[in-house]
Write an enzyme that holds these catalytic residues in place. Structure first.
Site, short mmCIF file in Angstrom:
data_model
loop_
_atom_site.label_atom_id
_atom_site.label_comp_id
_atom_site.label_asym_id
_atom_site.label_seq_id
_atom_site.Cartn_x
_atom_site.Cartn_y
_atom_site.Cartn_z
CG ASP A 54 41.15 0.78 8.67
OD1 ASP A 54 41.50 1.89 9.16
OD2 ASP A 54 39.97 0.50 8.38
CB SER A 55 45.52 4.73 8.28
OG SER A 55 46.14 4.40 9.51
CG ASP A 93 41.46 0.21 12.78
OD1 ASP A 93 40.74 0.38 13.78
OD2 ASP A 93 41.94 1.14 12.11
CE LYS A 123 40.47 2.86 15.31
NZ LYS A 123 39.67 3.00 14.07
CD GLU A 125 35.97 2.92 10.08
OE1 GLU A 125 35.09 3.07 9.21
OE2 GLU A 125 37.18 3.17 9.87
CD GLU A 192 38.81 9.88 10.96
OE1 GLU A 192 38.78 8.71 11.40
OE2 GLU A 192 39.39 10.20 9.90
O1 KIV Z 1 43.19 3.67 10.75
C1 KIV Z 1 43.49 4.65 11.41
O2 KIV Z 1 44.62 5.18 11.34
C2 KIV Z 1 42.51 5.19 12.34
C3 KIV Z 1 42.86 6.45 13.06
C4 KIV Z 1 42.78 7.62 12.19
C5 KIV Z 1 42.04 6.62 14.27
O3 KIV Z 1 41.46 4.65 12.48
#
Ligand code: KIV
Length: 274
Positions: A54-55, A93, A123, A125, A192
């Site tokens: 989600d980055s 994510d 994934k 959180e 992280e």
């Molecule tokens: O969204 C992302 O890029 C991440 C990584 C930093 C693990 O969750």
């Protein structure tokens, strides 16, 4: 282990293979990707895991946090990446707001991601707070990678992106969350920005792989954001970030040469026209 010695054949990486890699002490490489062209290059280079993170909210859409990105947008990026990848294990994510409300919402978000992108895992959180959501997703047969430590979707609660779990109580909660995620069936956990010693302890206590970002050498693998390690992003230089290229400089110089060639009527030349 050198790239030449590793198994870079067509054999698809699976969640089971990641656990075998941990068992034999082979470190796991993981990098983010959000589009077809870059995912193809990263996969062909031999990456073990590609994360549609989600980055994307920051590096693709220009937001200051990961919070605004939507499930539809994550699915768009996931579909593009999946069209390119043949070998790497690919995860997407679940974005902020798509799983925290209740487990029914979580399972429907996870099913949409898996059905529409064909990714290999999701994934999300958090630890005990999202236990029910994770259990429900796992019950549907969807592999889940956890994410603990600095969890960017909670930035408004933390107030800062500094190192997490330096205090005893937060470290204890992190250790207990990591054990919980393993017990309920997550196949791996991203950790992280926490002290290296804590990562080493967690990685040695758990049988599932711990993938670190800013979490030191003791993790079973490492993940970075593609735009950061290629030197495309600017104004972000945490201690853990190693830049493997300066693509901003290379791209700027190529674009400036093109502008110059057009202006001085050097492009196209006789051979470059019909
Ligand atoms: O969204 C992302 O890029 C991440 C990584 C930093 C693990 O969750």
């Amino acid at each position: 282990m050198s790239v030449a010695k590793r198994d870079l054949g067509e054999r698809k990486v699976t969640t089971h293979r990641l656990i075998e890699m941990k068992q034999r002490g082979e470190k796991i490489s993981m990098l983010t990707a959000y589009d077809y062209s870059m995912a193809r290059i990263i996969d062909e280079a031999g990456m073990d895991v590609i994360l549609v993170g989600d980055s994307a909210s920051n590096v693709m859409a220009g937001n200051t946090t990961t919070l605004p990105i939507t499930l539809d947008q994550m699915i768009y990026h996931g579909k593009s990446v999946m069209k390119a990848v043949k070998r790497a294990l690919v995860g997407v994510d679940l974005p902020f707001g798509s799983y925290q409300g209740n487990s029914k919402e979580a399972i429907s978000s996870a099913i949409r991601v898996m059905k529409e992108t064909h990714a290999d895992f999701i994934k999300l959180e958090g630890g005990s707070e999202v236990r029910e959501s994770i259990e429900r997703i796992l019950c549907a047969g969807i592999p889940v990678m956890g994410h603990l430590g600095l969890t960017p979707q909670s930035i408004n609660k933390f107030g800062t992106y500094t190192v997490r779990a330096k205090e005893e109580s937060e470290a204890r909660k992190l250790i207990s969350d990591a054990h919980l995620l393993e017990e309920i069936g997550c196949f791996a956990i991203v950790i992280e920005k926490i002290p290296a010693e804590l990562t080493t302890r967690i990685a040695s206590e758990l049988t599932i792989p711990i993938i670190g970002i800013g979490a030191g050498k003791g993790a079973d693998g490492q993940v970075l954001v593609m735009h950061d390690m290629l030197g495309i992003t600017e104004g972000f230089s945490p201690r853990f970030l190693r830049r493997y290229a300066n693509l901003k400089e290379i791209i700027t110089s190529a674009v400036q040469s093109y502008i110059e060639d057009v202006k001085r009527q050097d492009f196209p030349n006789e051979k470059e026209q019909y």
